[in-house]
Scaffold this active site. Structure first.
Site, mmCIF file in Angstrom:
data_model
loop_
_atom_site.group_PDB
_atom_site.id
_atom_site.type_symbol
_atom_site.label_atom_id
_atom_site.label_comp_id
_atom_site.label_asym_id
_atom_site.label_seq_id
_atom_site.Cartn_x
_atom_site.Cartn_y
_atom_site.Cartn_z
ATOM 1 N N ARG A 31 8.332 14.334 4.401
ATOM 2 C CA ARG A 31 6.977 14.482 3.867
ATOM 3 C C ARG A 31 6.917 15.576 2.808
ATOM 4 O O ARG A 31 7.756 16.457 2.755
ATOM 5 C CB ARG A 31 5.987 14.769 4.996
ATOM 6 N N GLU A 90 -0.241 18.074 3.645
ATOM 7 C CA GLU A 90 0.960 17.235 3.649
ATOM 8 C C GLU A 90 0.644 15.783 3.324
ATOM 9 O O GLU A 90 -0.418 15.262 3.689
ATOM 10 C CB GLU A 90 1.633 17.302 5.022
ATOM 11 N N LYS A 130 0.058 8.856 4.924
ATOM 12 C CA LYS A 130 -0.958 9.634 5.628
ATOM 13 C C LYS A 130 -1.090 10.982 4.942
ATOM 14 O O LYS A 130 -0.086 11.615 4.602
ATOM 15 C CB LYS A 130 -0.582 9.850 7.098
ATOM 16 N N ASP A 165 -2.968 28.306 27.943
ATOM 17 C CA ASP A 165 -3.331 28.564 26.560
ATOM 18 C C ASP A 165 -3.764 30.024 26.472
ATOM 19 O O ASP A 165 -4.323 30.573 27.440
ATOM 20 C CB ASP A 165 -4.480 27.647 26.131
ATOM 21 N N GLY A 200 4.593 21.313 18.775
ATOM 22 C CA GLY A 200 3.798 22.155 17.884
ATOM 23 C C GLY A 200 4.534 22.730 16.700
ATOM 24 O O GLY A 200 3.931 23.027 15.671
ATOM 25 N N ASP A 214 6.238 22.314 13.561
ATOM 26 C CA ASP A 214 6.369 21.168 12.661
ATOM 27 C C ASP A 214 6.278 21.549 11.193
ATOM 28 O O ASP A 214 5.864 20.749 10.360
ATOM 29 C CB ASP A 214 5.302 20.116 12.987
ATOM 30 N N LYS A 236 -7.332 -9.336 -16.803
ATOM 31 C CA LYS A 236 -6.899 -8.470 -17.897
ATOM 32 C C LYS A 236 -8.069 -7.739 -18.562
ATOM 33 O O LYS A 236 -7.871 -6.986 -19.519
ATOM 34 C CB LYS A 236 -6.135 -9.286 -18.943
#
Length: 362
Positions: free
Chosen positions: A57, A68, A81, A173, A237, A239, A341
């Site tokens: 990418r 991206e 994408k 988290d 995660g 990436d 055309k």
């Protein structure tokens, strides 16, 4: 199944698939059927690996994130994408990841589908995770840890539950409210969710560990001492260049499986390893159609960065499901010319009709 190309073949309209349409697809046919369908499209496309015109990418780093573009082409169709990653977006009421995609005919270049890819990216990432884990994780896996409980966490949890039989979820988290949100969203499922106060506590005893954080650094969210025999690590995660989640020492504990090497060497966990660090291609695993583990104690690692082939599969599946369920909104985004055309003459035609060509419904 009625397919999108049958709907638009020989006509100018393009299918417009909104986030609402994707949500309706999931609600109408169920999460399990949606994941199963997308996984199957993805699997079949990976079996055609050599037919695709592939590239890494294209990314543009900005001060607070990355933009991206992810293109790919089969002999029949071309897709792309656009996707971002802006970790501070939630502070402004936006998702960290926002995306849309398109699918074109190679025969004439006509856009066949324009689709949401914010919801769809979460679905396709979860689909790829479970497709890889079918061959890499222990077949009897029941407990998964999810480190990072943002927008993709529920999709990962439900995909592994429905596709691989995960029944116990250990979550962590840095923002406990995110973990509580995840638990609420899964409250009406058969998944037992337990919130932990540290990464080490959450991963202890897990069969599968999924990392899906928005950490934008060369982080060591998982360290070697946390990894137990037999674990499968689904590293999602990390990436982008300089954005990783694993202590590099973990990568020497077992075989590392990847999607597309030219991209993963730059963006994946293996960017922290020597250029000749050995990896294995998932498309070869899928073609062999055999579980890769030699023992239940083997550690396996999926260095997931997300590849355009998966988006190609996802947009085709979502388009076909939308057509089958009657959730399609065709629009005209290319002009319908009386004389192919004479593009300039279209201006007078539309002016006379008092319509806006880019917004006119087909």
């Amino acid at each position: 199944m009625l397919r999108a190309e049958q709907f638009v073949k020989g006509s100018l309209p393009t299918l417009l698939i909104s986030p609402q349409d994707v949500a309706k697809i999931i609600k109408t046919q169920g999460f399990k059927a949606t994941i199963d369908g997308m996984v199957e499209y993805m699997y079949q496309d990976y079996l055609r690996w050599d037919e695709f015109d592939k590239c890494a990418r294209f990314g543009s780093l900005v001060d607070n994130g990355v933009l991206e573009l992810m293109p790919i082409a089969s002999p029949e169709q071309y897709s792309f994408k656009y996707v971002n990653c802006h970790p501070h977006n939630p502070n402004n009421g936006l998702s960290t990841v926002l995306a849309f995609g398109a699918l074109m005919s190679n025969d004439n270049g006509k856009p066949e589908v324009i689709s949401d890819f914010t919801l769809t990216t979460a679905l396709r990432t979860a689909s790829m995770s479970v497709l890889a884990a079918r061959y890499l994780a222990r077949p009897n896996s029941k407990r998964m840890a999810i480190i990072g409980n943002g927008c993709q966490s529920e999709f990962q949890a439900l995909a592994f539950h429905h596709a691989l039989g995960i029944t116990e979820l250990a979550v962590y988290d840095i923002d406990r409210a995110a973990s509580e949100k995840l638990a609420r969203n899964l409250a009406n499922t058969d998944i037992k969710v337990e919130i932990f106060d540290s990464v080490a506590a959450a991963v202890k005893g897990a069969d599968i560990v999924t990392t899906v954080t928005a950490e934008y650094s060369r982080a060591h969210i998982l360290t070697k001492d946390m990894i137990e025999p037999g674990m499968h690590i689904n590293a999602v995660g990390g990436d982008n260049l300089g954005k990783t989640e694993l202590d590099p020492a973990i990568l020497t504990m077992g075989d590392v499986y990847i999607e597309f090497e030219p991209q993963t060497r730059i963006e994946g966990e293996i960017q922290n390893m020597p250029e000749d660090f050995p990896v294995k291609y998932l498309f070869e695993v899928f073609k062999a159609n055999k579980h890769v583990r030699k023992s239940d104690d083997e550690v396996t690692i999926f260095d997931s960065v997300g590849f355009a082939l998966e988006d190609f599969s996802a947009i085709r599946y979502i388009a076909d499901a939308a057509v089958q369920l009657g959730l399609v909104e065709p629009i005209a985004i290319v002009p319908d010319l009386a004389d192919p055309k004479d593009l300039f003459g279209y201006i007078d035609l539309v002016t006379e009709e008092k319509e806006q060509p880019m917004l006119r419904r087909a």
